[in-house]
Design a protein around this motif. Structure first.
Motif, PDB file in Angstrom:
ATOM      1  N   LEU A   1       0.734  -1.221   0.324  1.00  0.00           N
ATOM      2  CA  LEU A   1      -0.103   0.370  -0.019  1.00  0.00           C
ATOM      3  C   LEU A   1       1.217   1.358  -0.307  1.00  0.00           C
ATOM      4  N   VAL A   2       1.783   1.643   0.850  1.00  0.00           N
ATOM      5  CA  VAL A   2       2.744   2.378   0.964  1.00  0.00           C
ATOM      6  C   VAL A   2       4.217   2.745  -0.322  1.00  0.00           C
ATOM      7  N   GLY A   3       4.808   1.190  -0.619  1.00  0.00           N
ATOM      8  CA  GLY A   3       5.578   1.317  -1.276  1.00  0.00           C
ATOM      9  C   GLY A   3       4.933   2.205  -2.224  1.00  0.00           C
ATOM     10  N   SER A   4       4.297   0.616  -2.486  1.00  0.00           N
ATOM     11  CA  SER A   4       3.127   1.558  -4.819  1.00  0.00           C
ATOM     12  C   SER A   4       3.042   2.796  -5.464  1.00  0.00           C
ATOM     13  N   GLY A   5       3.163   3.409  -4.224  1.00  0.00           N
ATOM     14  CA  GLY A   5       2.671   4.707  -4.452  1.00  0.00           C
ATOM     15  C   GLY A   5       1.039   5.015  -3.944  1.00  0.00           C
ATOM     16  N   LEU A   6       0.203   4.082  -4.460  1.00  0.00           N
ATOM     17  CA  LEU A   6      -1.592   4.048  -4.018  1.00  0.00           C
ATOM     18  C   LEU A   6      -1.497   4.978  -2.206  1.00  0.00           C
ATOM     19  N   TYR A   7      -1.415   4.599  -1.424  1.00  0.00           N
ATOM     20  CA  TYR A   7      -1.547   5.356  -0.284  1.00  0.00           C
ATOM     21  C   TYR A   7      -1.194   6.808  -0.178  1.00  0.00           C
ATOM     22  N   GLY A   8      -0.243   7.503  -1.084  1.00  0.00           N
ATOM     23  CA  GLY A   8       0.106   8.605  -0.704  1.00  0.00           C
ATOM     24  C   GLY A   8      -1.180   9.309  -1.849  1.00  0.00           C
ATOM     25  N   ARG A   9      -1.510   8.606  -3.402  1.00  0.00           N
ATOM     26  CA  ARG A   9      -2.004   9.310  -4.108  1.00  0.00           C
ATOM     27  C   ARG A   9      -3.458   9.302  -3.294  1.00  0.00           C
ATOM     28  N   LEU A  10      -3.650   8.504  -2.386  1.00  0.00           N
ATOM     29  CA  LEU A  10      -5.185   8.990  -2.169  1.00  0.00           C
ATOM     30  C   LEU A  10      -5.408   9.760  -1.293  1.00  0.00           C
TER      31      LEU A  10
ATOM     32  N   TRP B   1      -8.790  11.170  -0.813  1.00  0.00           N
ATOM     33  CA  TRP B   1      -9.655   9.880  -0.446  1.00  0.00           C
ATOM     34  C   TRP B   1      -9.959   8.859   0.830  1.00  0.00           C
ATOM     35  N   LEU B   2      -8.452   9.276   1.611  1.00  0.00           N
ATOM     36  CA  LEU B   2      -8.068   8.602   2.676  1.00  0.00           C
ATOM     37  C   LEU B   2      -7.489   8.921   3.529  1.00  0.00           C
ATOM     38  N   ILE B   3      -7.993   8.629   4.464  1.00  0.00           N
ATOM     39  CA  ILE B   3      -7.366   9.191   5.767  1.00  0.00           C
ATOM     40  C   ILE B   3      -5.721   9.595   6.230  1.00  0.00           C
ATOM     41  N   ALA B   4      -5.176  10.127   6.210  1.00  0.00           N
ATOM     42  CA  ALA B   4      -3.321  10.703   5.777  1.00  0.00           C
ATOM     43  C   ALA B   4      -3.580  10.170   7.674  1.00  0.00           C
ATOM     44  N   HIS B   5      -2.457   9.639   7.778  1.00  0.00           N
ATOM     45  CA  HIS B   5      -1.556   8.912   9.237  1.00  0.00           C
ATOM     46  C   HIS B   5      -0.059   9.261   8.983  1.00  0.00           C
TER      47      HIS B   5
ATOM     48  N   TYR C   1     -19.546   2.034   6.511  1.00  0.00           N
ATOM     49  CA  TYR C   1     -19.149   2.379   7.615  1.00  0.00           C
ATOM     50  C   TYR C   1     -17.719   2.505   7.680  1.00  0.00           C
ATOM     51  N   ASN C   2     -16.920   2.392   6.551  1.00  0.00           N
ATOM     52  CA  ASN C   2     -15.706   2.969   6.874  1.00  0.00           C
ATOM     53  C   ASN C   2     -15.772   4.038   5.538  1.00  0.00           C
ATOM     54  N   VAL C   3     -16.790   5.034   5.305  1.00  0.00           N
ATOM     55  CA  VAL C   3     -16.746   6.100   4.728  1.00  0.00           C
ATOM     56  C   VAL C   3     -17.182   7.399   5.844  1.00  0.00           C
ATOM     57  N   GLN C   4     -16.365   8.247   6.088  1.00  0.00           N
ATOM     58  CA  GLN C   4     -17.086   9.583   6.940  1.00  0.00           C
ATOM     59  C   GLN C   4     -17.103  10.713   5.821  1.00  0.00           C
ATOM     60  N   PHE C   5     -17.599  11.891   6.662  1.00  0.00           N
ATOM     61  CA  PHE C   5     -17.394  12.769   6.274  1.00  0.00           C
ATOM     62  C   PHE C   5     -16.270  13.979   6.435  1.00  0.00           C
ATOM     63  N   ARG C   6     -15.798  14.588   5.563  1.00  0.00           N
ATOM     64  CA  ARG C   6     -14.689  15.509   6.945  1.00  0.00           C
ATOM     65  C   ARG C   6     -14.708  16.261   5.485  1.00  0.00           C
ATOM     66  N   ASN C   7     -14.452  17.769   6.275  1.00  0.00           N
ATOM     67  CA  ASN C   7     -14.656  19.107   5.340  1.00  0.00           C
ATOM     68  C   ASN C   7     -15.429  19.600   4.190  1.00  0.00           C
ATOM     69  N   GLY C   8     -16.830  18.452   4.867  1.00  0.00           N
ATOM     70  CA  GLY C   8     -17.733  18.394   3.734  1.00  0.00           C
ATOM     71  C   GLY C   8     -17.795  17.896   2.483  1.00  0.00           C
ATOM     72  N   ARG C   9     -16.537  16.760   2.554  1.00  0.00           N
ATOM     73  CA  ARG C   9     -16.404  15.561   1.502  1.00  0.00           C
ATOM     74  C   ARG C   9     -16.358  14.110   1.945  1.00  0.00           C
ATOM     75  N   VAL C  10     -16.598  13.161   1.100  1.00  0.00           N
ATOM     76  CA  VAL C  10     -16.237  11.990   1.519  1.00  0.00           C
ATOM     77  C   VAL C  10     -14.954  11.888   1.798  1.00  0.00           C
ATOM     78  N   VAL C  11     -14.969  10.267   2.850  1.00  0.00           N
ATOM     79  CA  VAL C  11     -13.112  10.188   2.777  1.00  0.00           C
ATOM     80  C   VAL C  11     -13.364   9.105   3.958  1.00  0.00           C
ATOM     81  N   PHE C  12     -12.670   8.028   3.144  1.00  0.00           N
ATOM     82  CA  PHE C  12     -12.219   6.865   3.534  1.00  0.00           C
ATOM     83  C   PHE C  12     -11.163   7.070   4.591  1.00  0.00           C
ATOM     84  N   ILE C  13     -11.935   6.346   5.730  1.00  0.00           N
ATOM     85  CA  ILE C  13     -11.109   5.776   7.232  1.00  0.00           C
ATOM     86  C   ILE C  13     -10.205   4.016   7.164  1.00  0.00           C
ATOM     87  N   ASP C  14     -10.547   3.391   6.892  1.00  0.00           N
ATOM     88  CA  ASP C  14      -9.837   2.394   6.786  1.00  0.00           C
ATOM     89  C   ASP C  14      -8.596   1.742   6.263  1.00  0.00           C
TER      90      ASP C  14
END
Length: 475
Positions: free
Chosen positions: A42-51, A56-60, A123-136
């Motif tokens: 997920l991280v090494g392929s660049g997918l995490y960074g692009r999402l 589209w995806l919560i950062a960590h 349940y893996n989707v939430q709303f942040r700053n008026g937009r949908v975002v994936f959290i898992d």
């Protein structure tokens, strides 16, 4: 805290690859050793960074591994927080639709990087700053050519089936999520949908035929084999595209619901409504809350007075049409401080799921800094026979401060409520209202609204409150 048993959140137990926990009030996600290869991909392929870059995806952040269980852990992540956690049975039609489209977009993006979603729960989707975002973060796994999409059935149950029911049968059927925490069963959706739905190839395949295949393979593990055969990447992309087309074709228009035209039809004169807005703004500037819940918000007129002041505001209403229009306005205007949600105050979201704590109740997601209760008390007290003291106690549990409106009996709105019933509400008058609320609040200000007979109060709560502080919990 209500949602936590020890340090682990009670909503976080289904995935053997990790869980979410709190330590010293800070939220973390443990990634177990069993997820090492998928996480590195997920991280090494660049997918995490692009999402993350696309929102589209919560950062960590990766943090000290010593915080985790040393026998299982591979990584410890500190995710960004979502201001308020909501659930599909609290969403409008367009909110669920946007969540579905985000999930499919992420699945297509994941395939570009050699991964796939193993989990498509709403349940893996939430709303942040008026937009949908994936959290898992742990919902991704390496794609293996020829394997079926294991989350296909789950996507249909969590997104396609409820959206089809809301669009073609009755928008209120999203409340089936309350009693079907794992999504709406496809056989139930098939029976509830109108016959004309079978003329839509997408619904005929993904709901009606899918339900029959499930029944034919009852007891089989995994996806329904006949409905989700092993196929290659192009076929999987075709399936995702077909589902996306099906979702995009589903629509629901609010029309003239009970409360959607309230501001045009209420008993305020233009000058009185302007003065009401001024009073609410003055009270907000006086107490300067960081967070607010607007109960009975209608389409969010007063929620926006809070939001423009930087107050993160959950804008609740019982009318699906009002919530839908409110959310559309959020999206259209790019508003970042308002979250419209469905809420029946007479039957607020309960604790549900495993041990009644997998999904948090409304009360356990508070208290909030401020509650707005405008043009609300008379509906609770007169239309629904809730004692004034009970209303005061309930609102005290929800918030630290309160902006509340008292609507007298001679108001036309109250007269409508009493038109077809006996007036048994001898105690419904301003003195009794103040007496009851002063048992839980200190009244700091009271401003009559000219030409209306209504009064808007600013109150500060007394004593301790119950409930958790679930606004930053990711489940």
């Amino acid at each position: 805290m209500h949602e936590v048993q020890g340090a682990r959140l009670t909503a976080s137990f289904r995935d053997p690859n990790g869980f979410v926990f709190k330590q010293a009030g800070v939220l973390y996600r443990q990634v177990n050793e069993s997820y090492r290869d998928d996480y590195e991909h997920l991280v090494g392929s660049g997918l995490y960074g692009r999402l993350v870059d696309d929102g589209w995806l919560i950062a960590h952040q990766e943090v000290d591994l010593a915080l985790a269980d040393p026998g299982l852990s591979y990584k410890v992540l500190r995710p960004e927080l979502v201001p308020f956690i909501s659930y599909p049975y609290e969403w409008s039609f367009s909110q669920l639709k946007d969540a579905a489209l985000l999930t499919l977009a992420i699945q297509k993006r994941a395939l570009e990087y050699g991964m796939t979603l193993k989990d498509c729960t709403a349940y893996n989707v939430q709303f942040r700053n008026g937009r949908v975002v994936f959290i898992d973060t742990l919902s991704f796994e390496a794609y293996r050519e020829g394997n079926p999409w294991v989350a296909y059935r789950q996507f249909c149950q969590h997104f396609l089936a409820p959206l089809a029911l809301m669009s073609l049968t009755d928008v209120r059927l999203n409340q089936l999520f309350r009693t079907n925490i794992d999504g709406i069963p496809l056989d139930l959706a098939s029976r509830l949908l109108p016959m004309r739905s079978k003329l839509r190839p997408s619904l005929a395949i993904h709901i009606h035929l899918h339900a029959k295949m499930q029944a034919a393979h009852a007891g089989a593990t995994g996806s329904v084999r006949s409905a989700n055969r092993r196929f290659g990447r192009e076929a999987l992309l075709g399936l995702v595209d077909h589902l996306e087309s099906a979702i995009r074709r589903l629509h629901w228009e609010p029309g003239k619901t009970q409360w959607a035209g309230y501001y045009r039809e209420n008993s305020y004169t233009d000058s009185a409504l302007i003065r009401k807005e001024e009073v609410v703004a003055e009270y907000l500037d006086r107490i300067r809350p960081a967070t607010a819940w607007d109960l009975g918000a209608n389409t969010g007129r007063f929620s926006r007075i809070a939001a423009v002041r930087g107050i993160t505001t959950v804008s609740f209403d019982v009318d699906p049409g009002c919530v839908e229009l409110n959310y559309r306005e959020v999206v259209q205007q790019g508003e970042t401080r308002i979250l419209p949600l469905l809420l029946d105050l007479l039957n607020p979201s309960p604790g549900t799921g495993w041990q009644n704590v997998e999904r948090a109740s409304l009360l356990s997601r508070g208290p909030v800094d401020l509650v707005l209760a405008l043009a609300l008390v008379h509906h609770l007290a007169i239309a629904n026979n809730i004692p004034l003291l009970g209303i005061a106690e309930f609102l005290h549990q929800l918030g630290q401060s309160l902006i509340i409106e008292f609507v007298p009996k001679d108001d036309p709105q109250v007269a409508r409520l009493l038109a077809n019933r006996e007036d048994i509400f001898a105690d419904y008058h301003p003195d009794e209202f103040e007496r009851c609320f002063q048992q839980y609040f200190d009244i700091e200000a009271a401003n009559p609204i000219p030409d209306s007979g209504r009064v808007i109060y600013l109150m500060r709560g007394r004593g301790a409150r119950h409930g958790g502080n679930g606004s930053s919990t990711p489940f």
